[in-house]
Enzyme design. Structure first.
Site, mmCIF file in Angstrom:
data_model
loop_
_atom_site.group_PDB
_atom_site.id
_atom_site.type_symbol
_atom_site.label_atom_id
_atom_site.label_comp_id
_atom_site.label_asym_id
_atom_site.label_seq_id
_atom_site.Cartn_x
_atom_site.Cartn_y
_atom_site.Cartn_z
ATOM 1 N N ARG A 13 -2.270 -4.711 -0.003
ATOM 2 C CA ARG A 13 -2.153 -5.645 -1.122
ATOM 3 C C ARG A 13 -2.465 -4.930 -2.440
ATOM 4 O O ARG A 13 -1.585 -4.676 -3.247
ATOM 5 C CB ARG A 13 -3.091 -6.842 -0.922
ATOM 6 C CG ARG A 13 -2.787 -8.029 -1.869
ATOM 7 C CD ARG A 13 -3.370 -7.908 -3.261
ATOM 8 N NE ARG A 13 -4.815 -7.730 -3.276
ATOM 9 C CZ ARG A 13 -5.517 -7.513 -4.385
ATOM 10 N NH1 ARG A 13 -4.902 -7.413 -5.561
ATOM 11 N NH2 ARG A 13 -6.827 -7.344 -4.341
ATOM 12 N N ASP A 14 -3.714 -4.564 -2.641
ATOM 13 C CA ASP A 14 -4.128 -3.987 -3.923
ATOM 14 C C ASP A 14 -3.457 -2.641 -4.162
ATOM 15 O O ASP A 14 -3.130 -2.288 -5.299
ATOM 16 C CB ASP A 14 -5.654 -3.833 -3.952
ATOM 17 C CG ASP A 14 -6.192 -3.651 -5.351
ATOM 18 O OD1 ASP A 14 -5.418 -3.766 -6.315
ATOM 19 O OD2 ASP A 14 -7.398 -3.387 -5.500
ATOM 20 N N HIS A 210 -16.053 -5.034 -4.325
ATOM 21 C CA HIS A 210 -14.742 -4.391 -4.484
ATOM 22 C C HIS A 210 -14.921 -3.386 -5.617
ATOM 23 O O HIS A 210 -15.031 -3.755 -6.784
ATOM 24 C CB HIS A 210 -13.685 -5.436 -4.843
ATOM 25 C CG HIS A 210 -12.326 -4.858 -5.069
ATOM 26 N ND1 HIS A 210 -11.349 -4.871 -4.098
ATOM 27 C CD2 HIS A 210 -11.780 -4.249 -6.156
ATOM 28 C CE1 HIS A 210 -10.247 -4.299 -4.582
ATOM 29 N NE2 HIS A 210 -10.488 -3.914 -5.832
ATOM 30 N N HIS A 212 -13.991 0.412 -7.607
ATOM 31 C CA HIS A 212 -12.960 1.409 -7.895
ATOM 32 C C HIS A 212 -13.615 2.755 -8.176
ATOM 33 O O HIS A 212 -14.805 2.827 -8.498
ATOM 34 C CB HIS A 212 -12.113 0.968 -9.083
ATOM 35 C CG HIS A 212 -11.098 -0.073 -8.743
ATOM 36 N ND1 HIS A 212 -9.963 -0.289 -9.482
ATOM 37 C CD2 HIS A 212 -11.039 -0.970 -7.728
ATOM 38 C CE1 HIS A 212 -9.246 -1.271 -8.952
ATOM 39 N NE2 HIS A 212 -9.891 -1.703 -7.883
ATOM 40 N N CYS A 243 -5.327 -2.530 -10.850
ATOM 41 C CA CYS A 243 -4.887 -3.849 -11.314
ATOM 42 C C CYS A 243 -3.781 -3.681 -12.335
ATOM 43 O O CYS A 243 -3.999 -3.088 -13.397
ATOM 44 C CB CYS A 243 -6.048 -4.634 -11.941
ATOM 45 S SG CYS A 243 -5.544 -6.239 -12.605
ATOM 46 N N ASN A 252 -8.682 2.682 -6.417
ATOM 47 C CA ASN A 252 -9.588 2.111 -5.412
ATOM 48 C C ASN A 252 -10.351 3.223 -4.711
ATOM 49 O O ASN A 252 -9.921 4.377 -4.678
ATOM 50 C CB ASN A 252 -8.784 1.330 -4.362
ATOM 51 C CG ASN A 252 -8.368 -0.042 -4.838
ATOM 52 O OD1 ASN A 252 -9.193 -0.908 -5.052
ATOM 53 N ND2 ASN A 252 -7.076 -0.235 -5.030
#
Length: 310
Positions: A13-14, A210, A212, A243, A252
């Site tokens: 997803r990300d 979450h 980065h 993002c 990430n």
């Protein structure tokens, strides 16, 4: 310090939402299956956003249906709004997460809603979840995004984050997570903010970070989270992702590097690192020329490396 953690893989997803090309559906399925077989127990497989906005996520319903056939895998999807939640529930996700930006400017740019509108949306989704038959209700989490700073607004007041976390819990979510959407966090800030939010909403209601690695502090921030009892960390295979609505917010944490660090420290992840490293071939083959990162894959495992005991 936490002795056993869950690593939630967010690459499908990300990671993929930040890549211009669309990964073929069959390659996504192969990636998810291979990671599950390596011991990854939770994977965020997609996002229920309009395909016109993110064509990379257009096949999310099909991917969820496939992932649900994998025994022992918790299938997660991101949702931007009530309609996304309806679609996620329809295909039977185990867990869904909505991004709630602590920066109101980012919230408007990301999901076109200010804070009051987002809280109303969160409440409506929580009510929808509560209406589902027992045993069919997905775990509903709010990700407090840009919690450590915003590329548009800059620093975000910690008292505001605490207030909005409390408001999200009052709206009916199961828990909150803290997201370093922009890669601004440092270990002291992680320690301070985790403590403040846990004190406000309860230790059991903040379990996920979450993070980065945009400025190289991703793993250092994980250590800070571990010391505060965080039990779930998001990461992306090969460090894919960021993002698309926060300029400069690349990077990430690399799943492979995170697993190596934790297992080397004696912290159990349940993941077979040698098998995980081979999954990179699937991603690289499906996205030729796309940069993928990781110190551990480049250096290899050290002589005598052993996985942590369960």
């Amino acid at each position: 310090m936490t002795l056993s953690v869950t690593i939630s893989e967010v690459g499908p997803r990300d990671g993929l939402q930040s890549v211009d090309r669309v990964m073929p559906t069959e390659a996504k399925k192969a990636w998810i299956k291979a990671e599950a077989e390596a011991g990854v127990s939770e994977i965020e497989v997609g996002s229920f956003v309009p395909p016109s906005l993110l064509p990379q996520m257009a096949d999310t319903a099909e991917i969820v249906a496939f992932a649900k056939t994998i025994e022992g895998l918790d299938v997660v999807a991101l949702i931007p709004n009530l309609r996304g939640a309806e679609n996620a529930i329809k295909v039977g996700v185990d867990k869904m997460s909505i991004p709630f930006s602590m920066s109101e400017t980012h919230s408007v740019k990301n999901v076109r809603k200010d804070h009051p509108a987002m809280l109303a949306e969160i409440r409506a989704i929580a009510e929808l979840v509560a209406e589902q038959p027992e045993g069919q209700r997905p775990h509903f989490e709010v990700g407090l995004s840009t919690a450590f700073g915003c590329t548009i607004e800059g620093p975000v007041a910690e008292d505001q984050i605490v207030r909005l976390a409390e408001a999200a819990m009052e709206a009916g979510v199961a828990e909150c997570g803290l997201s370093d959407t922009t890669g601004y966090a440092n270990p002291a800030q992680v320690t301070r903010l985790v403590r403040k939010v846990k004190a406000a909403i309860g230790s059991d209601n903040l379990n996920t970070l979450h993070l980065h690695n945009t400025r190289g502090l991703g793993l250092a921030n994980v250590i800070a989270g571990l010391e505060e009892g965080i039990t779930t960390f998001d990461a992306s295979l090969g460090g894919l992702g960021g993002c698309p609505f926060a300029p400069g917010a690349s990077g990430n944490i690399v799943t492979e590097d995170l697993v190596f660090m934790l297992e080397a420290m004696g912290i159990h992840t349940g993941i077979d690192l040698e098998k995980l490293l081979k999954v990179r071939d699937i991603v690289a083959g499906a996205l030729p020329g796309e940069p993928i990162y990781g110190f551990t894959p480049d250096a290899g495992l050290p002589l005598g490396f052993e996985r942590a005991a369960a």
